[in-house]
Design a protein around this motif. Sequence first.
Motif, PDB file in Angstrom:
ATOM      1  N   ASN A  20      45.281  -3.936  33.603  1.00 52.72           N
ATOM      2  CA  ASN A  20      45.300  -3.226  34.878  1.00 52.72           C
ATOM      3  C   ASN A  20      43.896  -2.927  35.388  1.00 52.72           C
ATOM      4  O   ASN A  20      43.694  -2.776  36.595  1.00 52.72           O
ATOM      5  N   ALA A  21      42.926  -2.843  34.479  1.00 50.72           N
ATOM      6  CA  ALA A  21      41.554  -2.533  34.877  1.00 50.72           C
ATOM      7  C   ALA A  21      40.761  -3.769  35.284  1.00 50.72           C
ATOM      8  O   ALA A  21      39.661  -3.638  35.827  1.00 50.72           O
ATOM      9  N   LEU A  22      41.295  -4.950  35.030  1.00 51.88           N
ATOM     10  CA  LEU A  22      40.576  -6.181  35.362  1.00 51.88           C
ATOM     11  C   LEU A  22      40.569  -6.410  36.869  1.00 51.88           C
ATOM     12  O   LEU A  22      41.576  -6.138  37.547  1.00 51.88           O
ATOM     13  N   PRO A  23      39.483  -6.940  37.414  1.00 53.52           N
ATOM     14  CA  PRO A  23      39.492  -7.350  38.821  1.00 53.52           C
ATOM     15  C   PRO A  23      40.560  -8.416  39.050  1.00 53.52           C
ATOM     16  O   PRO A  23      40.834  -9.247  38.171  1.00 53.52           O
ATOM     17  N   ALA A  24      41.160  -8.416  40.222  1.00 49.48           N
ATOM     18  CA  ALA A  24      42.261  -9.344  40.510  1.00 49.48           C
ATOM     19  C   ALA A  24      41.846 -10.794  40.335  1.00 49.48           C
ATOM     20  O   ALA A  24      42.648 -11.637  39.921  1.00 49.48           O
ATOM     21  N   GLY A  25      40.583 -11.105  40.611  1.00 50.39           N
ATOM     22  CA  GLY A  25      40.131 -12.484  40.556  1.00 50.39           C
ATOM     23  C   GLY A  25      40.132 -13.104  39.179  1.00 50.39           C
ATOM     24  O   GLY A  25      40.099 -14.335  39.050  1.00 50.39           O
ATOM     25  N   VAL A  26      40.144 -12.292  38.114  1.00 51.63           N
ATOM     26  CA  VAL A  26      40.131 -12.847  36.757  1.00 51.63           C
ATOM     27  C   VAL A  26      41.489 -12.718  36.069  1.00 51.63           C
ATOM     28  O   VAL A  26      41.621 -13.077  34.896  1.00 51.63           O
ATOM     29  N   THR A  31      42.552 -14.068  28.572  1.00 56.29           N
ATOM     30  CA  THR A  31      42.946 -13.511  27.283  1.00 56.29           C
ATOM     31  C   THR A  31      42.918 -11.982  27.275  1.00 56.29           C
ATOM     32  O   THR A  31      43.775 -11.343  26.648  1.00 56.29           O
ATOM     33  N   LEU A  32      41.938 -11.401  27.960  1.00 58.33           N
ATOM     34  CA  LEU A  32      41.846  -9.937  27.985  1.00 58.33           C
ATOM     35  C   LEU A  32      43.101  -9.334  28.610  1.00 58.33           C
ATOM     36  O   LEU A  32      43.553  -9.769  29.665  1.00 58.33           O
ATOM     37  N   GLY A  33      43.632  -8.350  27.941  1.00 59.61           N
ATOM     38  CA  GLY A  33      44.815  -7.670  28.448  1.00 59.61           C
ATOM     39  C   GLY A  33      46.115  -8.391  28.154  1.00 59.61           C
ATOM     40  O   GLY A  33      47.199  -7.846  28.419  1.00 59.61           O
ATOM     41  N   ARG A  34      46.024  -9.608  27.598  1.00 62.80           N
ATOM     42  CA  ARG A  34      47.246 -10.360  27.272  1.00 62.80           C
ATOM     43  C   ARG A  34      47.338 -10.638  25.777  1.00 62.80           C
ATOM     44  O   ARG A  34      48.426 -10.649  25.214  1.00 62.80           O
TER      45      ARG A  34
END
Length: 495
Positions: free
Chosen positions: A44-50, A56-59
Motif C-alpha cells: 500500500n505504501a508503494l508508488p502506483a507506478g511500481v 516483489t515488494l509487498g507480494r
Amino acid sequence: MEFSAVRKRSGRVWSTARSIAGRIEFGTRPVDPRTRAALRERWNALPAGVRTPSQTLGRHAVGCEGTHGVFPKCNFTCTPCYHSADANKVRIDGEHTLREVAAQMQYFAARRGPRAHAQLIGGEVSLLASDDHAAALTVMREHGREPMSFTHGDFDYDYLQAVVVGGNGRRRFDRVSYAVHFDKLMRGRRGIPRARSEAELHPYRRRFAEMFARLEREHGVSSYLAHNMTVTPDNIDDVAEVAATVVAMDGYSMLSFQPAAFVGDDRRWRGDYREIDIDTVWVNIENGMGQAISHDAIQFGDPRCNRTALGFMVGRTWYPFVDVSKSAELEARDRFFTHLGGMNFGGTRPAVLVLKLLRVFVGYPRGAGVAVRWAHSAVRRCGGLGRLSVAFARRQVRPMTFVVHRFMDAENVAPAWEMMVSGHTASDPVLLETQERLAACTYSMAHPETGELVPACVQHSVLDPDENKQLRTLLPLTPAGSRSPRCCQPGPVIS
C-alpha cells in the motif's frame, strides 16, 4: 471422587492436545499473519507506478534491512567513500554493537514481521572481535533475521573460523552469508594497498571464496557469498571482465554492481562520477557473460534504483528462473506471488516446509500442475533433462544472481526527504523522482528511538553525519587514560 479425578485428568489431556494442535496449525500456516500484514502495509505504501506484476515488494518480500551506527569505523581509505567524515573517529565497541543490533532487530521484527534478510553493516565488520561478530549474528537470528556480514574481505581464515566455531570447538552456525566489496578504488588492502587494475584483485577475490570452501570442508558450514563492486568512469570498462572472471570462480552466488553516487566524505571524492547509469553497467555485464541477462521477470522496488536477474548457472551458461517469453513460466510466477508470496523457504525446517506446501496445494490443487509446467519449460530451456542430470552430477548447477543498484546523490536525497517528512510532493522533476525512489526503497534502517524505518539513502545522506558526531562523544577513538593501539602488521602478498 474417582470419576471427578478422571474428568479432570481428561480435561487436562484435551487442553494439552488442543494447545499442541493449535501450535502445529499456526506453525504450518503457509504465511505468518504478521508477515501478511507487513506485506500489505508495504504494498500500500508503494508508488502506483511500481505496483506491477513483476514487483516483489509487498507480494513476497518486505525488503532488505541493515544496521547503522553499530560499528562505523573502517580501516580502508577508499575513493570514493560513503562514510561520513566522523565515521573513522569512533572506536569499535562490542557491547555497544550488540545493544544497538538487538534494539534495531527487535524493532524490525515488530514492524516488518518475523522473517527478513538483514545486513550486519556499518563500517568494517571484521574489526569486531570474533566473539562479538558471532554474537551479533546470533542476535539477528534470534529476531528472525537471516544475517549477512558486509566486509572488504581483508581478513584471514583464522578470523572467519573463530566467528563460526566457538572456543569449545563446536560450530555456531550451519550457514553464513557474506557480502564482500572488491574494486580498484579501494585503498589499504594488505598485499596490494592500491590496485592499479581490477585484474590485480582477482587473486584476492579468489582467496576470499576459497576461505569459505575450506570452512565447509573442515566444519560443514555452507555459505552464500555476494560480490560487490562500485562502478565509476575509472573502472566501467572492467565490469565485463570482472563479471566473467568472478562467475568462473564458482564461490560466489551474486554479483552486485553499484554506480557511484555523491554520498559521504567529500574529501574522498575525485573525478566525475555522474556518467554511469544502470543500462551502461548492464550492457557490460552481458558482454562479460557473452549472453543476454534477462531482468524482466522479477522487480525489487523502483527499476531506476534496482535491476535484478535471478537465475542459475548450468556449466558456464546462465538461465533465469522465469523466462517471461514462456507463458507457462509467467503463469507460475504470478501464481507464486498469489499463493506462496510471503512464505519463508530458507529459514524453515524441511518437514515444516513440506506441511506448509501441502496446505497450499490443498487449497489450490491446480498449483501442482502449474509447477510441473514451469519445470518442464525450464528444463527444456536448459537443454533437456539429460544435460541437466549430467550437470547436477558434476556439480555444475548453482544459483547466480546479477544486480545493479544505483544509489542517489545526497544533494537530492536531503531536500526530497525533508519534503516527504512534511507531507509535500516535489514539483522539481529530479526531486520528484528521488521521492518516488525513496518510497519504493528495498533497503531500510531501523530507528526504534524515533519509531521510524528510513531508506538506506536517507540514512547515509541525511542521518549518518549527525549520528557519527554523537558516536564520537559516546565512543571516542582512544578512551581517556589509554594508549593508542599499535598499528596492524602487514599481511602476506598474494601472488
